[in-house]
Scaffold this motif. Structure first.
Motif, PDB file in Angstrom:
ATOM      1  N   ALA A 194      46.369  15.857   5.165  1.00 36.09           N
ATOM      2  CA  ALA A 194      45.262  16.811   5.135  1.00 36.09           C
ATOM      3  C   ALA A 194      44.064  16.289   5.917  1.00 36.09           C
ATOM      4  O   ALA A 194      43.363  17.052   6.599  1.00 36.09           O
ATOM      5  CB  ALA A 194      44.871  17.103   3.691  1.00 36.09           C
ATOM      6  N   PHE A 195      43.811  14.981   5.851  1.00 33.43           N
ATOM      7  CA  PHE A 195      42.665  14.411   6.568  1.00 33.43           C
ATOM      8  C   PHE A 195      42.911  14.386   8.074  1.00 33.43           C
ATOM      9  O   PHE A 195      41.961  14.490   8.863  1.00 33.43           O
ATOM     10  CB  PHE A 195      42.370  13.013   6.050  1.00 33.43           C
ATOM     11  N   ILE A 196      44.151  14.216   8.487  1.00 38.14           N
ATOM     12  CA  ILE A 196      44.460  14.323   9.915  1.00 38.14           C
ATOM     13  C   ILE A 196      44.161  15.739  10.395  1.00 38.14           C
ATOM     14  O   ILE A 196      43.585  15.950  11.469  1.00 38.14           O
ATOM     15  CB  ILE A 196      45.925  13.948  10.176  1.00 38.14           C
ATOM     16  N   GLY A 197      44.535  16.721   9.577  1.00 37.44           N
ATOM     17  CA  GLY A 197      44.208  18.103   9.904  1.00 37.44           C
ATOM     18  C   GLY A 197      42.710  18.359   9.865  1.00 37.44           C
ATOM     19  O   GLY A 197      42.176  19.131  10.675  1.00 37.44           O
ATOM     20  N   ALA A 198      42.000  17.712   8.941  1.00 37.94           N
ATOM     21  CA  ALA A 198      40.549  17.875   8.854  1.00 37.94           C
ATOM     22  C   ALA A 198      39.863  17.322  10.100  1.00 37.94           C
ATOM     23  O   ALA A 198      38.904  17.929  10.606  1.00 37.94           O
ATOM     24  CB  ALA A 198      40.020  17.172   7.604  1.00 37.94           C
ATOM     25  N   GLU A 199      40.343  16.181  10.583  1.00 37.36           N
ATOM     26  CA  GLU A 199      39.768  15.621  11.813  1.00 37.36           C
ATOM     27  C   GLU A 199      39.957  16.582  12.974  1.00 37.36           C
ATOM     28  O   GLU A 199      39.041  16.796  13.787  1.00 37.36           O
ATOM     29  CB  GLU A 199      40.431  14.279  12.123  1.00 37.36           C
ATOM     30  N   ALA A 200      41.145  17.179  13.076  1.00 35.16           N
ATOM     31  CA  ALA A 200      41.402  18.138  14.155  1.00 35.16           C
ATOM     32  C   ALA A 200      40.508  19.365  14.019  1.00 35.16           C
ATOM     33  O   ALA A 200      40.004  19.895  15.016  1.00 35.16           O
ATOM     34  CB  ALA A 200      42.873  18.550  14.147  1.00 35.16           C
ATOM     35  N   THR A 201      40.292  19.810  12.785  1.00 34.86           N
ATOM     36  CA  THR A 201      39.425  20.970  12.556  1.00 34.86           C
ATOM     37  C   THR A 201      37.990  20.687  12.985  1.00 34.86           C
ATOM     38  O   THR A 201      37.354  21.503  13.667  1.00 34.86           O
ATOM     39  CB  THR A 201      39.453  21.362  11.069  1.00 34.86           C
ATOM     40  N   LEU A 202      37.469  19.534  12.600  1.00 35.17           N
ATOM     41  CA  LEU A 202      36.099  19.180  12.968  1.00 35.17           C
ATOM     42  C   LEU A 202      35.960  19.000  14.477  1.00 35.17           C
ATOM     43  O   LEU A 202      34.939  19.395  15.068  1.00 35.17           O
ATOM     44  CB  LEU A 202      35.682  17.904  12.247  1.00 35.17           C
ATOM     45  N   SER A 203      36.973  18.420  15.108  1.00 31.57           N
ATOM     46  CA  SER A 203      36.933  18.262  16.561  1.00 31.57           C
ATOM     47  C   SER A 203      37.003  19.617  17.254  1.00 31.57           C
ATOM     48  O   SER A 203      36.334  19.844  18.268  1.00 31.57           O
ATOM     49  CB  SER A 203      38.092  17.376  17.029  1.00 31.57           C
ATOM     50  N   PHE A 204      37.798  20.526  16.710  1.00 26.93           N
ATOM     51  CA  PHE A 204      37.905  21.870  17.276  1.00 26.93           C
ATOM     52  C   PHE A 204      36.562  22.594  17.205  1.00 26.93           C
ATOM     53  O   PHE A 204      36.183  23.341  18.117  1.00 26.93           O
ATOM     54  CB  PHE A 204      38.972  22.668  16.526  1.00 26.93           C
ATOM     55  N   LEU A 205      35.816  22.366  16.118  1.00 29.72           N
ATOM     56  CA  LEU A 205      34.510  22.999  15.955  1.00 29.72           C
ATOM     57  C   LEU A 205      33.425  22.341  16.801  1.00 29.72           C
ATOM     58  O   LEU A 205      32.299  22.839  16.871  1.00 29.72           O
ATOM     59  CB  LEU A 205      34.093  22.961  14.482  1.00 29.72           C
ATOM     60  N   GLY A 206      33.760  21.205  17.436  1.00 32.65           N
ATOM     61  CA  GLY A 206      32.811  20.550  18.314  1.00 32.65           C
ATOM     62  C   GLY A 206      31.894  19.554  17.642  1.00 32.65           C
ATOM     63  O   GLY A 206      30.956  19.052  18.281  1.00 32.65           O
TER      64      GLY A 206
END
Length: 305
Positions: free
Chosen positions: A235-247
């Motif tokens: 889930a945290f790997i996905g969270a990192e990708a989400t935050l990076s996607f949001l800039g």
């Protein structure tokens, strides 16, 4: 000699059978679960990619050629090139390291902070428990995405363009907003364990609180936390990708799946391969850790076996 042999047989027959511990029994069960084998194989492959990316590609993921910008997959570049002419395959392989390292370190922070606070709250009880529980409720009430945007937007200028600084800020943000879940799990387990007879007996014998926690409480409460940590890692790997996607998360010069997905969003219709390959790696990684967590949870649950 015959009498001696005859006398030894009953002793051998009545020898007590050795029993396995909960962890040994869980490992015995895990090795026979196809779900665990598949998940462990996928995770093992990803760990090799993260540790030794140079074994799978000799291309520098940061070097680009604008004349090849957004070219599709070919024999020369299996995953094609991105908007700056960089090899997508090389960036995907090297992105495995950052994404997994961020997930592992964030999980470590969450487990250590949450487990310590939950253990103290559950064992101490009284006003200590109430105070720590209310503090956890404050953090638990903050929406993760909103809280992460506020924290990262506030401190991102302070870390500059340093790869370590950017990664540490993202890890710290995930840990800051996620530790209450681990705290609640450990607190519930500690409250249940402190009322058991073996803890009461240890207290009656004069054992110190530290010894009781280390020898009796912790070994009987760590299993649910480890199960949660296994699932949370994905889930945290996905969270990192989400935050990076949001800039607001990782950004160049860091190479991660989240950064690649963020850069690909403007070219989704014309160059879908920019999103397809890092997105596929991200989905497989998160799914592998979730499957591993499900298998570990079932193995550590005596009622489920």
């Amino acid at each position: 000699m015959v009498a001696t042999g005859a006398a030894a047989s009953p002793a051998t027959a009545t020898a007590p059978t050795r029993t396995r511990s909960l962890s040994a029994d869980a490992w015995y069960d895990l090795r026979r679960r196809p779900l665990f084998i598949v998940a462990a194989t996928l995770i093992g492959t990803l760990l090799v990619l993260a540790a030794f990316p140079q074994l799978f590609t000799s291309v520098d993921p940061t070097v680009g050629d604008l004349s090849r910008a957004r070219q599709g997959p070919s024999a020369e570049a299996w995953f094609g090139y991105d908007q700056l002419g960089r090899d997508v395959y090389a960036r995907t392989i090297y992105g495995t390291r950052v994404s997994i390292v961020v997930g592992v370190l964030a999980t470590t922070v969450v487990v250590l902070v949450g487990a310590v606070v939950g253990l103290v709250a559950g064992f101490a009880g009284g006003w200590v428990d109430s105070l720590l529980a209310r503090i956890a409720d404050v953090f638990f009430g903050v929406p993760f995405i909103l809280g992460a945007i506020v924290v990262l937007s506030t401190f991102r200028l302070a870390v500059g363009q340093s790869v370590i600084g950017i990664s540490a800020l993202v890890i710290g943000t995930i840990g800051l907003l996620s530790w209450p879940i681990t705290m609640r799990i450990m607190r519930s387990a500690a409250i249940a364990a402190r009322n058991q007879d073996y803890v009461k007996a240890a207290r009656a014998l004069g054992a110190s609180p530290l010894r009781i926690i280390r020898r009796h409480i912790l070994p009987n409460t760590i299993a649910p936390v480890l199960v949660y940590a296994t699932i949370a890692l994905g889930a945290f790997i996905g969270a990192e990708a989400t935050l990076s996607f949001l800039g607001v998360g990782l950004r160049d010069p860091v190479v991660s799946w989240g950064v690649m997905i963020s850069e690909a969003q403007s070219y989704l219709r014309t160059s879908p391969h920019l999103l397809l390959f890092p997105g596929a790696f991200l989905v497989v990684t998160v799914l592998a850790f979730v499957l591993l967590g499900d298998a570990v949870r079932d193995a550590f649950d005596p009622k489920g076996r």
